[in-house]
Write an enzyme that holds these catalytic residues in place. Structure first.
Site, PDB file in Angstrom:
ATOM      1  N   LYS A 171       0.859  -1.182   0.000  1.00 56.10           N
ATOM      2  CA  LYS A 171       0.000   0.000   0.000  1.00 56.10           C
ATOM      3  C   LYS A 171       0.891   1.225   0.000  1.00 56.10           C
ATOM      4  CE  LYS A 171      -0.977   2.496   2.925  1.00 56.10           C
ATOM      5  NZ  LYS A 171      -0.486   3.858   3.345  1.00 56.10           N
ATOM      6  N   THR A 182       4.226   7.158   2.549  1.00 57.45           N
ATOM      7  CA  THR A 182       3.920   6.117   3.581  1.00 57.45           C
ATOM      8  C   THR A 182       3.648   4.836   2.808  1.00 57.45           C
ATOM      9  OG1 THR A 182       3.163   7.710   4.993  1.00 57.45           O
ATOM     10  CG2 THR A 182       2.075   5.581   5.187  1.00 57.45           C
ATOM     11  N   ASN A 381      -4.990  16.235   1.518  1.00 57.83           N
ATOM     12  CA  ASN A 381      -4.072  16.395   2.655  1.00 57.83           C
ATOM     13  C   ASN A 381      -4.296  17.678   3.447  1.00 57.83           C
ATOM     14  OD1 ASN A 381      -1.946  14.097   2.538  1.00 57.83           O
ATOM     15  ND2 ASN A 381      -2.275  14.689   0.416  1.00 57.83           N
TER      16      ASN A 381
END
Length: 385
Positions: A171, A182, A381
């Protein structure tokens, strides 16, 4: 195309309530017979290290590079959570171990999601019980879905080696920056390899793939790539294993880039002719992370002047009269002189762009995979909710 296409592994993905959306949020990947097998991992270099990363390192050190299972949750990173976070990461391993009949130190743990919030352990515990009961030899796709956060599609891969197989799930859609990019990834293989060989192969595979990926220049607290090798296919050539792992990592890295938050362009930036490989990597990374350059890609504008500027500001050996810049076959700057190829506008409309910068200063080279910067990335974000 997933981890469970490799013989001897099972997986599951379930919904336990970590995510307010109600989407799947907990997964396990485990050896089908519960045996601890050779395992290795590479992790974020961020010193604000998440509890799951610390526990993974601890368990790999304790077992000498062995693991029977990986438990992963999404929706909560269990990072910047203090002593409670460490206790919760260890508890996830203990509960997974009890459900599978293995030792706690033989379980590795990963978390991804929002930073700074305690895990809802009641929900996590219920998810571990459900996932352990649901594991099957066809459960790889469900596990891949359960580890997604802002991803829009799951990331899965299978690579066929010479008599062995490597499978993986991953992911990652933002906070992607080299070392590592991430993200979470779990790879498995039926090749036989001792933990030291497996660690070396994984590091080599990550170096030219995940570690060359940057979306926004932000390095996560939780980045983790793990691999388990059950040995059912017997011994294999270490070079062939390293290449298969690299191929799997390359596929997953490209899937991440293509699904990066709000992106419309995946850019393969290659810098050659640098004074050293390190200088090539520095110039490539600085340019890839420049917001002005990234915005220009979104606008389908080659903006070679800003690229030249970033190269000159990177603190590497530089002479503008030696500099050449090209998008695909279209040279836009040739040894200090601008060029205006007529076919460039059409080339810039593509999803994937090849950008080649030659500094003309030596033999150093590097590659970075990056993306554009869009309105959608900003919208995604603006907050934690």
């Amino acid at each position: 195309m997933s981890v469970t296409e490799v013989p001897g592994f099972t997986a599951a993905g379930v919904t336990c309530g970590i995510k307010p959306s109600g989407k799947p949020d907990l997964a396990i990947v485990t050896t089908a017979d519960g045996a601890a097998v050779s395992a290795a991992g590479v992790f974020t270099s961020n010193k604000m290290t998440a509890a799951p990363v610390l526990v993974c390192r601890e368990h790999l050190a304790t077992t000498g590079g062995k693991a029977a299972a990986v438990v992963l949750n999404s929706g909560n990173a269990n990072a910047a959570t203090g002593a409670q976070g460490m206790a919760d990461a260890r508890q996830m391993c203990k509960e997974t171990a009890a459900a599978l009949g293995v030792a706690p130190e033989e379980v590795l743990v990963c978390s991804t999601g929002l930073i700074g919030y305690a895990l809802p352990m009641e929900a996590v515990s219920a998810g571990i019980t459900a996932a352990a009961a649901a594991q099957t030899a066809e459960g790889g796709p469900q596990a891949a879905e359960a580890i997604m956060t802002t991803d829009t599609v799951s990331k899965q891969v299978v690579v066929a080696g010479n008599g062995f197989t490597v499978g993986g799930i991953a992911k990652g859609a933002a906070m992607l920056e080299p070392n590592m990019a991430t993200m979470l990834a779990v790879l498995v293989t039926d090749a036989a390899a001792d933990p030291e060989t497996l660690q070396q192969a994984l590091r080599a595979g990550v170096a030219g793939t995940f570690n060359t990926l940057t979306v926004d220049g932000a390095e996560s607290t939780n980045d983790t790539v793990l691999i388990l090798a059950n040995g059912q296919a017997g011994p294999v050539d270490p070079g062939a294993l390293t290449q298969a792992i690299a191929d799997a990592c390359e596929s997953l890295a490209l899937q991440m880039a293509d699904d990066a938050e709000g992106s419309t362009k995946t850019v393969f930036l290659r810098v050659t002719g640098a004074a050293s490989d390190a200088e090539a990597a520095k110039a490539a990374r600085d340019t890839a992370n420049c917001q002005l350059v990234k915005c220009s890609w979104y606008g389908q504008d080659p903006y070679w002047g800003r690229i030249a500027s970033e190269m000159g500001a990177a603190g590497v050996a530089f002479d503008h009269t030696n500099l050449t810049i090209a998008y695909g076959p279209h040279v836009v700057y040739d040894h200090g002189e601008p060029a205006h190829p007529p076919e460039l506008a059409e080339y810039m409309t593509g999803r994937r762009l090849d950008l080649h910068v030659d500094l003309g200063m030596g033999d150093g080279s590097a590659r970075i995979i990056t993306t554009d910067l869009t309105h959608a990335y900003i919208d995604e974000n603006m907050g934690t909710s």
